[in-house]
Design a protein around this motif. Structure first.
Motif, PDB file in Angstrom:
ATOM      1  N   ALA A 283       0.833  -1.201   0.000  1.00  0.00           N
ATOM      2  CA  ALA A 283       0.000   0.000   0.000  1.00  0.00           C
ATOM      3  C   ALA A 283       0.864   1.246   0.000  1.00  0.00           C
ATOM      4  O   ALA A 283       1.926   1.296   0.630  1.00  0.00           O
ATOM      5  CB  ALA A 283      -0.921  -0.001   1.220  1.00  0.00           C
ATOM      6  N   ASP A 284       0.416   2.264  -0.719  1.00  0.00           N
ATOM      7  CA  ASP A 284       1.053   3.586  -0.692  1.00  0.00           C
ATOM      8  C   ASP A 284      -0.019   4.624  -0.994  1.00  0.00           C
ATOM      9  O   ASP A 284      -1.218   4.308  -0.992  1.00  0.00           O
ATOM     10  CB  ASP A 284       2.226   3.669  -1.669  1.00  0.00           C
ATOM     11  CG  ASP A 284       1.856   3.289  -3.096  1.00  0.00           C
ATOM     12  OD1 ASP A 284       0.681   3.486  -3.473  1.00  0.00           O
ATOM     13  OD2 ASP A 284       2.718   2.779  -3.830  1.00  0.00           O
ATOM     14  N   ASP A 285       0.388   5.846  -1.254  1.00  0.00           N
ATOM     15  CA  ASP A 285      -0.589   6.914  -1.485  1.00  0.00           C
ATOM     16  C   ASP A 285      -1.440   6.670  -2.719  1.00  0.00           C
ATOM     17  O   ASP A 285      -2.515   7.247  -2.875  1.00  0.00           O
ATOM     18  CB  ASP A 285       0.124   8.263  -1.614  1.00  0.00           C
ATOM     19  CG  ASP A 285       0.715   8.734  -0.294  1.00  0.00           C
ATOM     20  OD1 ASP A 285       0.280   8.203   0.759  1.00  0.00           O
ATOM     21  OD2 ASP A 285       1.604   9.599  -0.312  1.00  0.00           O
ATOM     22  N   ASP A 286      -0.954   5.809  -3.623  1.00  0.00           N
ATOM     23  CA  ASP A 286      -1.705   5.528  -4.850  1.00  0.00           C
ATOM     24  C   ASP A 286      -2.700   4.388  -4.687  1.00  0.00           C
ATOM     25  O   ASP A 286      -3.450   4.094  -5.622  1.00  0.00           O
ATOM     26  CB  ASP A 286      -0.733   5.187  -5.989  1.00  0.00           C
ATOM     27  CG  ASP A 286       0.143   6.372  -6.369  1.00  0.00           C
ATOM     28  OD1 ASP A 286      -0.355   7.511  -6.297  1.00  0.00           O
ATOM     29  OD2 ASP A 286       1.320   6.162  -6.729  1.00  0.00           O
ATOM     30  N   GLY A 287      -2.688   3.732  -3.524  1.00  0.00           N
ATOM     31  CA  GLY A 287      -3.644   2.657  -3.312  1.00  0.00           C
ATOM     32  C   GLY A 287      -2.970   1.373  -2.872  1.00  0.00           C
ATOM     33  O   GLY A 287      -1.884   1.390  -2.283  1.00  0.00           O
TER      34      GLY A 287
END
Length: 445
Positions: free
Chosen positions: A170-174
């Motif tokens: 998971a990261d800021d993009d999903g």
């Protein structure tokens, strides 16, 4: 990879081969099924927009930790669902079902992550329901392999499969799935506790819907699943009624001797519905106040002759996982659709949230009140598509009180609250609050 395959040293050993008398859902109990205010859900209306307009979505499950809590994947929660292209007639969706995942930060707005694994790697010609374990970053996907991978004509052979090796990132993009999954058959019926396909005399054969469960009282690791109990011809069960004997659904269980989530051994069923019902679908357990609440979904048309049930969530309660289960609300009925919309939702899944139990499902056929779901096929194709929801239904709010339950409200379509989210006040809570406030003034209520 398997860092946490352990058994607590103070755990209680499972039955380990000792005779086990399977609790039974009896015809007398099932004969008490009736809709009540406490067990009937409100009418479901389709949402303004489906969660995923490009795909039908139906059976859905949350990615969970070993202890059953909803996994927090770096601030996201993740669900896995059976899906099919939305241009397919809804009645054909099971023939092409594949697993996709969706993620959300707030439990309200869901985003498509994609396929859980490439279709070419999965076992079976299609994949049916299961569960997903998130364990120290590792993702274990339990699912039902239906048919054979390269078959020309669809078959209904079923076995339980484990896919391991992938991880969630998971990261800021999903959220995305990384790594390569290894798929292997985990469980097949033994023909003694659980009916093989060749033994089946019933309307539908089942060996599916694996659901991972770690018993909080013992630390032991299990898989629950849907199955059928073998009933030999000439058996005295059901008073020797051969037609009733064909309805032989059961809740199966397998045990992991070491806690390894990749290694399970079949054990005797938790519950059977011989003489009552053919399908006890998607079994799962919620533990509350030391009680074990066993839930299953079932259909109107899978009840044995002489019984009338509904498409509904049914439940049973015992004092331990292998206890003497008794039906909730006397009959087993927990939540069903209203009489004028009997097929509006299906495939209910219950999980604990604060003082309540929340129940998610999918929107099935709305504006449809004919006696049988088979009658959908008589509708024009355009109407079949229009009336099928194929998205997450409103979430039901359920209160448990010993062996009684009641629906106390609903949340929005697909609203699966985060762990720290307080729920809106129910009507009962508002009335009680007003009563206390007015009692405090000395004027009474």
């Amino acid at each position: 990879m398997h860092r946490r395959h352990r058994r607590r040293l103070d755990s209680v050993a499972p039955d380990g081969g000792d005779p086990h008398e399977t609790p039974r859902w009896t015809r007398e109990q099932a004969g008490l099924i009736e809709r009540t205010d406490e067990t009937t859900a409100p009418i479901v209306y389709p949402p303004a927009e489906n969660l995923d307009p490009d795909h039908h979505i139906w059976d859905t499950w949350l990615v969970r930790e070993r202890d059953g809590s909803i996994a927090d994947v770096d601030g996201y929660r993740v669900v896995v669902a059976l899906t099919a292209d939305s241009d397919l007639l809804p009645g054909k969706r099971h023939d092409t079902a594949t697993l996709r995942f969706y993620y959300s930060r707030d439990g309200r707005d869901w985003h498509l992550g994609g396929r859980v694994f490439p279709e070419s790697t999965a076992l079976g010609s299609r994949q049916w329901a299961g569960s997903a374990l998130y364990d120290d970053g590792d993702l274990y996907c339990y699912y039902t392999a239906a048919g054979e991978r390269d078959e020309t004509d669809l078959s209904y052979t079923q076995h339980i499969v484990l896919a391991e090796g992938g991880r969630l990132h998971a990261d800021d993009d999903g959220v995305r799935v990384e790594g390569t999954f290894d798929h292997r058959s985990l469980l097949r019926p033994d023909g003694e506790w659980y009916e093989r396909e060749g033994q089946s005399r019933g309307m539908i054969y089942t060996f599916r819907d694996p659901w991972f469960f770690e018993d909080p009282a013992t630390g032991e690791t299990y898989l629950l699943f849907e199955a059928n109990t073998p009933v030999p011809e000439g058996s005295s069960l059901c008073g020797g009624d051969a037609a009733q004997q064909e309805f032989n659904g059961s809740v199966g269980i397998a045990h992991s001797p070491t806690g390894d989530p990749t290694d399970f051994e079949l054990r005797p069923p938790l519950l059977d519905g011989v003489c009552v019902n053919q399908e006890l679908e998607r079994p799962h357990v919620v533990v509350r106040d030391g009680r074990y609440y066993l839930f299953v979904s079932s259909h109107m048309h899978t009840f044995a002759p002489g019984l009338e049930g509904f498409d509904a969530l049914y439940g049973f309660v015992a004092d331990s996982l292998r206890g003497d289960y008794r039906p909730l609300n006397d009959s087993g009925l927990v939540a069903t659709n209203p009489a004028n919309a009997p097929f509006q939702a299906y495939s209910w899944l219950a999980y604990g949230h604060r003082e309540e139990v929340l129940v998610t499902s999918f929107v099935n056929y709305t504006e449809f009140d004919r006696p049988s779901l088979d009658d959908v096929a008589y509708l024009p194709e355009s109407e079949q598509r229009r009336r099928f929801g194929g998205t997450l239904a409103p979430t039901l709010r359920l209160r448990l009180d010993g062996d009684r339950t009641r629906i106390v409200g609903t949340l929005d379509h697909g609203h699966l609250p985060t762990a720290d989210e307080a729920l809106p006040e129910t009507d009962d809570e508002r009335i009680e609050r007003l009563r206390r406030e007015q009692d405090g003034t000395g004027r009474g209520y």
